[in-house]
Motif scaffolding. Structure first.
Motif, mmCIF file in Angstrom:
data_model
loop_
_atom_site.group_PDB
_atom_site.id
_atom_site.type_symbol
_atom_site.label_atom_id
_atom_site.label_comp_id
_atom_site.label_asym_id
_atom_site.label_seq_id
_atom_site.Cartn_x
_atom_site.Cartn_y
_atom_site.Cartn_z
ATOM 1 N N ILE A 145 -11.483 40.524 3.182
ATOM 2 C CA ILE A 145 -10.184 40.129 2.612
ATOM 3 C C ILE A 145 -10.297 39.969 1.099
ATOM 4 N N ARG A 189 -8.318 42.359 -1.625
ATOM 5 C CA ARG A 189 -7.349 41.763 -2.541
ATOM 6 C C ARG A 189 -7.710 42.000 -4.008
ATOM 7 N N GLN A 231 -4.837 39.592 -8.763
ATOM 8 C CA GLN A 231 -5.210 40.454 -7.651
ATOM 9 C C GLN A 231 -4.789 41.887 -7.943
ATOM 10 N N ARG A 255 -3.591 46.534 -3.580
ATOM 11 C CA ARG A 255 -3.667 45.841 -2.284
ATOM 12 C C ARG A 255 -2.403 46.056 -1.462
ATOM 13 N N HIS A 256 -1.268 46.338 -2.137
ATOM 14 C CA HIS A 256 -0.017 46.545 -1.413
ATOM 15 C C HIS A 256 -0.030 47.830 -0.603
ATOM 16 N N GLY A 269 -1.907 48.102 4.904
ATOM 17 C CA GLY A 269 -1.007 47.458 5.851
ATOM 18 C C GLY A 269 0.404 47.969 5.676
ATOM 19 N N THR A 291 4.820 46.820 5.601
ATOM 20 C CA THR A 291 5.769 45.751 5.329
ATOM 21 C C THR A 291 6.089 44.984 6.615
ATOM 22 N N LEU A 305 -0.201 38.775 6.375
ATOM 23 C CA LEU A 305 -0.953 38.688 5.135
ATOM 24 C C LEU A 305 -1.665 37.345 5.091
ATOM 25 N N CYS A 306 -2.895 37.355 4.636
ATOM 26 C CA CYS A 306 -3.675 36.123 4.550
ATOM 27 C C CYS A 306 -3.153 35.278 3.393
ATOM 28 N N PRO A 307 -2.779 34.031 3.641
ATOM 29 C CA PRO A 307 -2.287 33.176 2.546
ATOM 30 C C PRO A 307 -3.435 32.493 1.801
#
Length: 532
Positions: free
Chosen positions: A307, A311, A444, A448-449, A452, A454, A458-460
């Motif tokens: 992760i 990021r 970041q 990264r967008h 995955g 929409t 997503l990891c907070p």
């Protein structure tokens, strides 16, 4: 360079997959070993069990075999082969019974503990008789109680709305079960001191010790159904994991076959079921539980590190199968042509005056054409700054992992002198905190967008939540015994041999074509329209 990328990517994927195989297979066997004592208790003792289900010891080996556990694994295996709908129905029934039994334990046990004065907490050694390290060592062993939650992702292909249902299902069940686990633990340890609990049937024996034998039958029924639900949850994702690894070429194609009648990977299910049945027949729970925790913690730690990488320094290129080469070439040519056309249009739109021969010097040209000079300078700066930021992020992620390793090693190494432990811990903590502060201050990566879709999960709280996960998991791994690590090391060596002899040569990344992330959606759209 791409060959090196292939080796690293395949090695990490193999490590995660092989660790999860350890988690699910041995976890199922460990759970099955816990079912037979509860069945015996429900029937009034092992003497009431049929002879072919009773545990017995092999004198020559000193091994306690459990035929009942092996048979239960085989029953669940055949149920999973019948189809996902049938197994889900059974899972729903046993889970409902399980939750009702846990609520009964909390209410009835809490009432009984209030009457007896919570005698289980009146310990001579205090509330932490083994200290903080002892508590965390116990947490590392029982960590396999949570393996069923990540197992949900193994059935993602059989979920109607995976982007919404998987995160929601995992989050809600994890929260609910954590609350139930903690309440049950508070009640049971309050009823009976920890050293007086029966390790095979702790909850039932706690009620029996307080004169509530009738309640022990209800608790035992709930325990049996709970263990059956956990057993199904352990064996369900294992075939799907083998199927995914076989599709990537890391395992033989035998494991990726899907039954046309039941739409499940029957061959993989039978293979994993037979292996879990053999382990449940021969190995003891205390030997199995630690190995399960290592597999789970290793996989979770690698995911947390991934992760951070995705990021702050996501890959600029992604591998695609060589079968898409024609679409890759056509999309690359089309996008390059579009890019050149756009650059020419932007250049023509700039309001400039034609440069005279006397002003050909670069310094005068920069004054004559300030807009062009500004765009040129900003373009170079934009290309340099992201690369510099990525390098800083990669080095700090590596330093953070080193700091975690040093700190957790010093904290768990009780055989070292206190001064040495304190010095190493201070150095590790300093490296850890400094690298974490730098990561928190860095922006970041925008790429990264591209990973995955929409609406997906997503990891907070990045980088703090993954960092906490890495730190806690590493400490729990360090807290496990030497015997557990020896058995796990043998498993990892076996996995390395399988990977070197088969997976490395047959991986789908061997002949992969690396393309920029910007081309990915265009290539998939082109290939989809061609297939239609």
């Amino acid at each position: 360079m791409h060959r090196g990328k292939n080796v690293v990517t395949c090695s990490v994927a193999w490590l995660i997959g092989w660790s999860l195989i350890l988690e699910y297979t041995i976890g199922g066997a460990a759970i099955a070993r816990g079912i037979s004592p509860n069945i015996a208790l429900f029937l009034g003792g092992e003497g009431n069990l049929p002879a072919f289900l009773v545990r017995h010891t092999i004198p020559q080996l000193g091994v306690v075999v459990d035929p009942c556990a092996a048979i239960l694994v085989l029953i669940v295996m055949f149920l999973l082969c019948a189809g996902i709908k049938e197994s889900s129905l059974v899972q729903t029934i046993v889970t409902t019974v399980n939750v009702c039994a846990m609520l009964f334990i909390i209410v009835a046990g809490g009432y009984l503990a209030c009457k007896t004065g919570w005698v289980g907490y009146e310990l001579h050694g205090g509330f932490f008789p083994f200290g903080l390290n002892g508590m965390l060592a116990g947490s590392a062993i029982v960590f396999f109680s949570y393996i069923g939650f990540d197992a949900v992702t193994g059935a993602a292909e059989e979920t109607k709305r995976p982007l919404r249902d998987l995160p929601l299902g995992i989050g809600m069940t994890l929260t609910l079960c954590c609350i139930l686990y903690m309440l049950v633990s508070v009640v049971i340890v309050g009823l009976v001191p920890y050293y007086a609990l029966n390790p095979d049937t702790p909850i039932s024996s706690a009620f029996s010790a307080n004169g509530m034998q009738w309640a022990a039958y209800i608790v035992t029924a709930g325990a049996v159904t709970a263990l059956c639900a956990s057993l199904m949850g352990s064996l369900l994702p294992q075939p799907r994991l083998l199927m995914a690894m076989a599709r990537d070429g890391l395992l033989p194609a035998f494991f990726s076959d899907i039954s046309t009648r039941t739409h499940v990977p029957v061959k993989s299910t039978v293979t994993t079921g037979m292996l879990a049945a053999v382990l449940a027949f021969f190995m003891d729970v205390s030997e199995l539980s630690g190995m399960v925790s290592v597999g789970t913690l290793l996989a979770f730690t690698v995911v947390a590190i991934s992760i951070l990488i995705l990021r702050y320094a996501p890959p600029e290129e992604v591998p695609l199968p060589s079968s898409l080469q024609q679409f890759i070439d056509s999309v690359r040519k089309q996008l390059d042509d579009d890019s050149q056309s756009m650059e020419r249009k932007e250049f023509n739109d700039v309001d400039i005056v034609e440069q005279s021969p006397s002003q050909s010097d670069h310094g005068e040209a920069s004054i004559q054409y300030p807009l062009i000079e500004k765009q040129f300078s900003e373009g170079n700066q934009d290309k340099q700054n992201p690369q510099r930021r990525r390098n800083i992020a990669v080095w700090n992620i590596a330093l953070f992992c080193i700091g975690v390793l040093v700190l957790t090693s010093a904290a768990s190494a009780e055989y070292l002198p206190s001064l040495v432990r304190f010095s190493l811990g201070t150095v590790g903590a300093a490296i850890l905190l400094c690298s974490l502060v730098v990561l928190a201050c860095l922006n970041q990566d925008e790429a990264r967008h591209s990973f995955g879709h929409t609406g997906g999960f997503l990891c907070p709280f990045v980088p703090f939540l993954p960092a906490a996960c890495i730190l806690i998991n590493a400490y729990l791994l360090m807290s496990l015994g030497v015997g557990t690590w020896i058995r796990v090391s043998i498993w990892l060596i076996m996995g390395a041999l399988v990977y070197i002899s088969y997976g490395w040569r047959h991986s789908s990344l061997t002949n992969a074509v690396y393309v920029p992330m910007a081309y990915l959606d265009h290539i998939y759209r082109a290939s989809s329209s061609h297939q239609v």
